[in-house]
Design a protein around this motif. Structure first.
Motif, short mmCIF file in Angstrom:
data_model
loop_
_atom_site.label_atom_id
_atom_site.label_comp_id
_atom_site.label_asym_id
_atom_site.label_seq_id
_atom_site.Cartn_x
_atom_site.Cartn_y
_atom_site.Cartn_z
N ASP A 145 0.58 4.26 -2.79
CA ASP A 145 0.62 5.64 -2.63
C ASP A 145 1.68 6.70 -3.05
N ALA A 172 -5.69 -0.07 -6.97
CA ALA A 172 -4.75 1.02 -6.19
C ALA A 172 -3.98 2.08 -6.77
N ASP A 178 -6.03 -6.15 -7.45
CA ASP A 178 -5.92 -5.35 -6.50
C ASP A 178 -5.11 -4.29 -6.68
N GLY A 187 0.74 -1.22 0.10
CA GLY A 187 0.02 0.17 -0.07
C GLY A 187 0.96 1.29 -0.04
#
Length: 271
Positions: free
Chosen positions: A49, A97, A93, A45
């Motif tokens: 980001d 993202a 996934d 993650g």
């Protein structure tokens, strides 16, 4: 005719280096930071980001290289196919993202297959059946998510095999990819046709191309111009098809990107 804009496959650190070059023409970009098992099973993650922040203002076509280590999508083992389905879900996934609309996966066809599939009744159909068991759910999810999975040449000798497999899914979410160095290896070492033949065989199913140079003996991922691929023939074939595939420099040494671009620009093949 205007030369096509060339993009690149980059890890996160490389994206930091080449960010301005990517954004100047919103070049096609393939993220190669999330396909290894340790990345898929780790906390990806924060890196996702960070990638989105690096790409603030980017409006080009974004993709990722999907999972591939340690498996073939045509595995006959149903337990292995469950693992592959999980890996495909993890890749999708990550697409969600980072906002990717394409994911590269690997062709299941091997050199052994080329010489042996027609020796056993039903063997070709079995490859397709097992591949559906591995990625069928991912293809359906990709449709809903707005992602296209692209089957990349690996050991492929017959350029039609991947197209037959992709067509069997009857989905616009599964199309074709060519890796120029993989095809050149197969041409030089296992009797496959040259790269331009693969481009023409793929036709409008071609949505993605890895551009790398090689010598026909191994998978070199050299800078463009360092090997023996006949690049004018490759780009001439690309100019004959209606599709507009993502053209991605996939170099082992990313420092070779500027030299590759100078080579292609010098021939009037890319910008």
């Amino acid at each position: 005719m205007t030369a096509p804009v060339i993009g690149a496959a980059l890890g996160t650190a490389d994206l930091e280096t080449y960010r301005d070059w990517i954004l100047e023409k919103n070049r096609d970009l393939e993220l190669q930071a999330f396909h290894a098992p340790e990345a898929l099973d780790g906390d990806w993650g924060p890196e996702a980001d960070h990638t989105r922040k690096l790409l603030d203002g980017y409006t080009g076509r974004l993709g990722i290289h999907g999972p591939f280590w340690g498996f073939s999508i045509s595995s006959p083992d149903p337990e292995i196919r469950k693992v592959i389905a999980k890996r495909m879900d993890q890749g999708l996934d990550i697409c969600a993202a980072v906002g990717a609309t394409q994911m590269v996966i690997h062709s299941p066809y091997t050199t052994w297959d080329y010489n042996n599939l027609d020796d056993k009744p039903g063997a070709r159909e079995r490859v397709i059946e097992c591949s559906h068991g591995s990625i069928g759910a991912a293809v359906k999810r990709a449709e809903d998510q707005g992602v296209v999975l692209v089957l990349e040449t690996i050991q492929d000798i017959d350029p039609q095999d991947r197209r037959v497999l992709a067509d069997s899914f009857d989905s616009e979410a599964l199309r074709l990819s060519i890796d120029t160095g993989h095809v050149h290896y197969a041409c030089g070492s296992t009797g496959a046709p040259p790269v331009d033949y693969f481009v023409r065989a793929a036709g409008d199913w071609l949505h993605h191309v890895h551009l790398q140079d090689a010598d026909g003996y191994a998978d070199r991922h050299w800078a463009i111009g360092e090997g023996t691929i006949l690049w004018p023939s490759v780009f001439r074939a690309l100019g004959e098809i209606e599709a507009s595939p993502r053209l991605i420099l996939e170099l082992r040494d990313k420092a070779g990107i500027p030299a590759s671009m100078r080579y292609l620009e010098g021939l009037g093949l890319g910008q």
